[in-house]
Write a protein that holds these residues in place. Structure first.
Motif: not given
Lengths: 192, 167
Positions: A2, A4, A96, A133-134, A190-191, B2-9, B40, B101, B146-147
């Motif tokens: 995700s 942000i 994803v 886990e997702i 999950s966020l 866990a979040a779907g994958a490494s997130s970024w902000s 993505t 990326r 990120p939250r």
């Protein structure tokens, strides 16, 4: 993955509909497209063959609107179901946030479902992800057809880990939004 | 979970730095518009003329285009095609990888040339790569990614129920 975006105050989440060929992934998206209000969704993009089989993906953005000042949007994708399009499937899974596995309930498609589920595990593993886990939801589609496996059998074969599941008849819209609601809530959770 | 994958902000100050770089590039290269799209398929930002098309759909297709070409590259023994060029009658586009990326998409017309775009893109990709490498290592270093602020989840869930509830 995700994203942000604090600058434009946007949160984008990617949800992928996975499953064997002709299980109803595109039908799910088409129903969502048809039913949600036009100001909530974007264009439905389909990269399909002349016979309307998905070649690369379908894509539909759905806006939740502004939540706590953040424009929140789900990007819904489908993958091509046929076995030989695995390279494309892998690409679509990149980044994803949540997965819907659409299973075809017909008895003769049980093996195709199992193969596709294995393929999903393998492809996610390449990105270091595990469906346990997702955010992951299973939809058993085509429940209105005469020759279908029982829910118990499908659960045993496809869902040993007890992911949330929904029965559906996507052609008539039954179960489509229950599935979407379930996976999008898991993604939102999950966020946090 | 866990979040779907490494997130970024992506923060305001990142945006300002990136926007400055893109604006300078567009001026130097005489290009119309630049979009940054993550791998993505999500749009990060745009600069220059406002796109008249659906930029969300455009971003998902641009990322797919780039990914498909990456696979084609590996099939012929290349690690990647770091840039792609699509020529139209009036409008053309040039896509370049940034730090593996993000993809820089440049839209231009006959007020400039492919050669000019190519030269100028090299410099801008270097500058952007520095920022994105910094940004990704910052996201990776953050203990839990990120939250969203408290209350976001409840409010989003209510909205999901409202939007999808009776359909």
């Amino acid at each position: 993955m995700s994203m942000i975006n604090y600058a434009s105050r946007e949160i984008n989440c990617k949800i992928v509909y996975y499953g064997p060929g002709l299980c109803g992934k595109t039908t799910n998206l088409e129903y969502v497209y048809e039913k949600v209000s036009p100001n909530t969704r974007g264009k439905l993009i389909s990269l399909a063959t002349e016979t309307e089989r998905t070649l690369f993906f379908d894509f539909l953005p759905v806006d939740l609107g502004a939540i706590r000042g953040f424009k929140t949007r789900f990007h819904l994708y489908t993958v091509p179901g046929q076995v030989y399009y695995n390279a494309s499937r892998k690409l679509i899974l990149k980044g994803v946030d949540g997965v819907v596995f659409v299973g075809d309930s017909q008895v003769e498609r049980l093996d195709a479902n199992i193969e596709s589920m294995h393929n999903l595990y393998e492809n996610l593993a390449e990105y270091g992800l595990d469906p346990r886990e997702i955010p992951f939801v299973i939809q058993y589609n085509k429940r209105d057809l005469p020759n279908i496996s029982s829910l118990e059998e499908l659960q045993r074969e496809l869902n040993p880990h007890g992911a949330p599941h929904h029965e559906a008849v996507a052609m008539r819209g039954i179960g489509v939004f229950d599935t979407l609601k379930a996976v999008s809530k898991l993604v939102i959770k999950s966020l946090s | 979970m866990a979040a779907g994958a490494s997130s970024w902000s992506f923060e305001e100050r990142d945006f300002q730095r990136i926007d400055r770089i893109l604006q300078a590039f567009l001026f130097d290269a005489n290009a119309r518009c630049a979009l940054l799209v993550d791998r993505t398929g999500q749009l990060v930002t745009t600069a220059g003329e406002r796109p008249e098309f659906d930029s969300v759909a455009f971003s998902s297709l641009a990322a797919a285009d780039f990914s498909a070409n990456d696979q084609l590259a590996s099939m012929i023994g290349e690690t990647e095609f770091s840039s792609l060029f699509h020529q139209g009658e009036k409008e053309s586009m040039y896509l370049a990888d940034v730090a593996r990326r993000v993809i820089l998409v440049v839209l231009f017309d006959n007020r400039t040339t492919l050669g000019m775009i190519r030269i100028k893109v090299k410099g801008v990709v270097r500058e952007l790569a520095e920022i994105f490498n910094e940004l990704f290592s910052r996201s990776a270093a953050a203990p839990s990614g990120p939250r969203v602020e408290s209350g976001f989840v409840d409010e989003a869930e209510d909205e999901i129920d409202r939007l999808f509830g009776d359909l």
